[in-house]
Scaffold this motif. Structure first.
Motif, short mmCIF file in Angstrom:
data_model
loop_
_atom_site.label_atom_id
_atom_site.label_comp_id
_atom_site.label_asym_id
_atom_site.label_seq_id
_atom_site.Cartn_x
_atom_site.Cartn_y
_atom_site.Cartn_z
N ILE A 1 0.85 -1.19 0.00
CA ILE A 1 0.00 0.00 0.00
C ILE A 1 0.88 1.25 0.00
O ILE A 1 1.93 1.29 0.67
CB ILE A 1 -0.98 0.04 1.21
N HIS A 2 0.49 2.22 -0.79
CA HIS A 2 1.06 3.56 -0.74
C HIS A 2 -0.07 4.49 -0.31
O HIS A 2 -1.15 4.48 -0.90
CB HIS A 2 1.61 3.99 -2.09
N ILE A 3 0.18 5.25 0.74
CA ILE A 3 -0.84 6.15 1.28
C ILE A 3 -0.45 7.59 0.92
O ILE A 3 0.63 8.07 1.29
CB ILE A 3 -0.96 6.01 2.81
N LEU A 4 -1.33 8.25 0.16
CA LEU A 4 -1.12 9.64 -0.23
C LEU A 4 -1.90 10.53 0.73
O LEU A 4 -3.14 10.51 0.75
CB LEU A 4 -1.58 9.86 -1.67
N HIS A 5 -1.18 11.30 1.54
CA HIS A 5 -1.81 12.15 2.54
C HIS A 5 -2.16 13.53 1.96
O HIS A 5 -1.69 13.91 0.88
CB HIS A 5 -0.90 12.30 3.76
N GLU A 6 -2.96 14.27 2.71
CA GLU A 6 -3.45 15.58 2.27
C GLU A 6 -2.30 16.53 1.96
O GLU A 6 -2.36 17.32 1.01
CB GLU A 6 -4.33 16.18 3.37
N ASP A 7 -1.22 16.46 2.73
CA ASP A 7 -0.09 17.37 2.54
C ASP A 7 0.87 16.92 1.44
O ASP A 7 1.93 17.53 1.24
CB ASP A 7 0.66 17.55 3.85
N GLY A 8 0.53 15.84 0.75
CA GLY A 8 1.37 15.34 -0.34
C GLY A 8 2.37 14.29 0.09
O GLY A 8 3.05 13.69 -0.76
N GLU A 9 2.48 14.04 1.39
CA GLU A 9 3.40 13.00 1.87
C GLU A 9 2.92 11.62 1.42
O GLU A 9 1.73 11.33 1.43
CB GLU A 9 3.50 13.04 3.40
N ILE A 10 3.88 10.76 1.03
CA ILE A 10 3.55 9.40 0.60
C ILE A 10 4.17 8.41 1.58
O ILE A 10 5.37 8.47 1.87
CB ILE A 10 4.08 9.13 -0.82
N GLU A 11 3.34 7.53 2.10
CA GLU A 11 3.78 6.54 3.07
C GLU A 11 3.60 5.14 2.47
O GLU A 11 2.59 4.86 1.84
CB GLU A 11 2.92 6.68 4.33
N HIS A 12 4.58 4.27 2.67
CA HIS A 12 4.51 2.92 2.11
C HIS A 12 4.52 1.87 3.21
O HIS A 12 5.29 1.95 4.17
CB HIS A 12 5.68 2.65 1.17
N LYS A 13 3.64 0.86 3.06
CA LYS A 13 3.60 -0.28 3.97
C LYS A 13 3.39 -1.54 3.14
O LYS A 13 2.83 -1.48 2.04
CB LYS A 13 2.47 -0.14 5.00
N GLU A 14 3.83 -2.69 3.67
CA GLU A 14 3.68 -3.93 2.92
C GLU A 14 3.66 -5.13 3.85
O GLU A 14 4.03 -5.03 5.03
CB GLU A 14 4.81 -4.08 1.91
N TYR A 15 3.23 -6.25 3.29
CA TYR A 15 3.25 -7.52 4.02
C TYR A 15 3.55 -8.63 3.03
O TYR A 15 3.04 -8.63 1.90
CB TYR A 15 1.90 -7.80 4.71
N LEU A 16 4.38 -9.59 3.45
CA LEU A 16 4.70 -10.77 2.62
C LEU A 16 4.80 -11.97 3.54
O LEU A 16 5.60 -11.98 4.48
CB LEU A 16 6.02 -10.56 1.88
N GLY A 17 3.96 -12.98 3.31
CA GLY A 17 3.97 -14.18 4.13
C GLY A 17 4.17 -15.43 3.29
O GLY A 17 4.24 -15.37 2.06
N THR A 18 4.27 -16.56 3.96
CA THR A 18 4.35 -17.85 3.30
C THR A 18 3.40 -18.82 3.98
O THR A 18 2.81 -18.51 5.01
CB THR A 18 5.78 -18.43 3.35
N LYS A 19 3.24 -20.01 3.37
CA LYS A 19 2.32 -21.03 3.88
C LYS A 19 0.91 -20.42 4.03
O LYS A 19 0.51 -19.62 3.21
CB LYS A 19 2.82 -21.62 5.20
N ASP A 20 0.19 -20.84 5.08
CA ASP A 20 -1.16 -20.31 5.28
C ASP A 20 -1.09 -19.01 6.07
O ASP A 20 -1.29 -18.97 7.29
CB ASP A 20 -2.03 -21.33 6.02
#
Length: 493
Positions: free
Chosen positions: A324-343
């Motif tokens: 996910i990239h989050i675009l905030h009101e002030d123009g700041e961009i924040e990035h978060k992610e998740y990567l798993g394996t198996k179930d």
């Protein structure tokens, strides 16, 4: 020696068959993951104990000899006129043999009759008396418990299904009606392989459903056509006819020979307006629905033919990564992610809900055909989080909408509007070509190596590549979204 796949290629296009025979065999990676031994499970369903089991490279006579002694033939090889087939199951029933085809899907349809008919024809040419015809297929309503049940996983049918999912045509009767003598076809295939070259003839089936992988080989000049060539006109039955009649540009399209879709209109107008068409009213209306902060979301997932974990059905998918990239009101961009394996389904859901802001719009590219479906599936599998996930669902909008509806078209898209294509002409931006993974299925193949914990691969390197690819998808959405905003700003000035 030929296989049914060779016959299908020839019947589609002799040039395709000719080129395929000269192509070096590439490693095969299935779109669908099939970890279980399907034949073993099918034997459990059919309650087969004593049987002959064929193997790759068997002399067909070996199968014929086994039929004198055994009542069940599993994966038997048969051959006639160089055409070799593998029959999943044959069962002696008095003086005849019942045929059981194996369909690794939920509803067998009559859309692969070349396979069914060619297999049956070879059996008949071997003078094997045939009785009933049935197909084993997965039960789409089966939900896996703690253990996999072969009896519940499979259904056995003597009917093909229609598009509505209802039994429609009897398998045996349909095969008998459509089966034909393949000797002439096989002789022609022999003759084609003797040729030094096979002429190309452009036909609708060259690009129908999936573009032939040899299309650029057969028609190399099309890669050099201008961006606004008439040959880029989407969903056009007559574009090649217009091209042969001397119509080169989209702006010169013959009105009587266009279907008149909104995408076609946008393409023609872009050609007339110097390369770019924007329906400002439509785009502005779409933009007004978007609320800050904006969360751009992309999933990567695996598709399993046989459910590997509790609560899954045949052909369920398992999301293993999101960015996910989050675009905030002030123009700041924040990035978060998740990567798993198996179930990793539950952990992914919990992280997703935690990472996405509680307000604002979610945006995905092709959301209706992908991300929104994944959210509904996860809500069904994890009812404790259904309310949270369906809230995300209702807040989601589709970034492909302005392009699919013909609201925006740039001739550099050349008739396509995938995220990669649009990103390719964004100025001052690095693109997918700099990544080690270039498309979604490459990501899936890499994840399989990670999920199976194969010793020969570096898990940290694969994680790095997967992270880079998935995050590029959401970053690209930010870039494309800002570009759409800039188009409206230009019109305001």
């Amino acid at each position: 020696m030929y296989h049914i796949s060779d016959v299908k290629k020839y019947l589609r296009c002799p040039k395709l068959f000719w080129l395929s025979e000269r192509e070096e065999a590439l490693p095969f990676n299935s779109y669908v993951r099939l970890d279980e031994a399907v034949t073993t499970l099918a034997c459990e369903k059919l309650e087969i104990k004593e049987h002959f089991l064929g193997t790759r490279g068997d002399d067909p006579q070996k199968t014929l000899d086994a039929m004198k002694e055994m009542d069940w033939i599993v994966k038997g090889r048969f051959e006639y006129k160089q055409l070799r087939v593998k029959i999943p199951f044959l069962h002696r029933n008095g003086d005849v043999w019942d045929v059981y085809f194996l369909f690794c899907g939920n509803r067998p349809k009559d859309d692969d009759m070349n396979f069914y008919c060619a297999s049956t024809w070879v059996l008949k040419m071997n003078k094997i008396p045939l009785g009933e015809f049935r197909v084993l297929h997965f039960d789409e309503n089966y939900v896996r418990g703690d253990k996999l049940s072969a009896q519940e996983l499979f259904k056995i049918t003597s009917m093909f299904y229609n598009d509505k999912g209802n039994p429609s045509k009897e398998i045996k009767e349909t095969i008998q009606k459509r089966m034909r003598n393949l000797e002439e076809t096989l002789n022609n295939m022999d003759e084609v392989l003797k040729l030094d070259n096979v002429e190309c003839t452009r036909q609708n089936k060259c690009t129908k459903k999936n573009k032939c992988r040899f299309y650029e080989t057969c028609f190399p000049d099309e890669a050099q056509i201008p961006n606004d060539s008439i040959l880029t006109l989407v969903s056009s039955q007559y574009k090649y006819e217009m091209f042969e009649d001397g119509v080169d540009s989209l702006k010169d399209a013959i009105p009587e020979k266009i279907e008149g879709s909104r995408q076609q209109y946008a393409q023609i107008m872009a050609s007339k307006m110097g390369g770019l068409y924007v329906d400002e009213i439509s785009l502005r209306t779409w933009m007004k629905k978007i609320k800050m902060p904006i969360t751009f979301l992309d999933f990567e997932w695996e598709t399993y033919a046989i459910p590997p974990y509790k609560g899954m059905k045949p052909y369920d998918v398992l999301p293993f990564e999101y960015s996910i990239h989050i675009l905030h009101e002030d123009g700041e961009i924040e990035h978060k992610e998740y990567l798993g394996t198996k179930d990793c389904r539950l952990k992914l859901v919990e992280n997703l809900i935690s990472d996405i802001p509680s307000t604002g719009t979610l945006i995905a590219f092709n959301a209706e055909g992908a991300e929104k479906i994944r959210l509904k599936e996860m809500a069904a599998q994890f009812p404790q989080y259904a309310k949270n996930l369906m809230d995300l669902y209702t807040r989601m909008m589709d970034l492909s909408f302005p392009f699919a509806l013909g609201t925006v078209y740039d001739v550099r898209m050349r008739g396509y509007y995938s995220l990669k294509v649009i990103m390719s002409f964004m100025e001052n931006q690095t693109g997918y070509h700099d990544l080690d993974i270039h498309q979604g299925m490459d990501a899936v193949f890499q994840w399989r190596l990670l999920d199976k914990e194969i010793d020969e691969v570096d898990p940290d390197e694969i994680r790095e590549h997967l992270s880079a690819y998935c995050s590029m998808d959401t970053y690209a959405m930010v870039v494309v979204f800002n570009w759409l905003k800039s188009l409206l700003k230009k019109s305001d000035n």
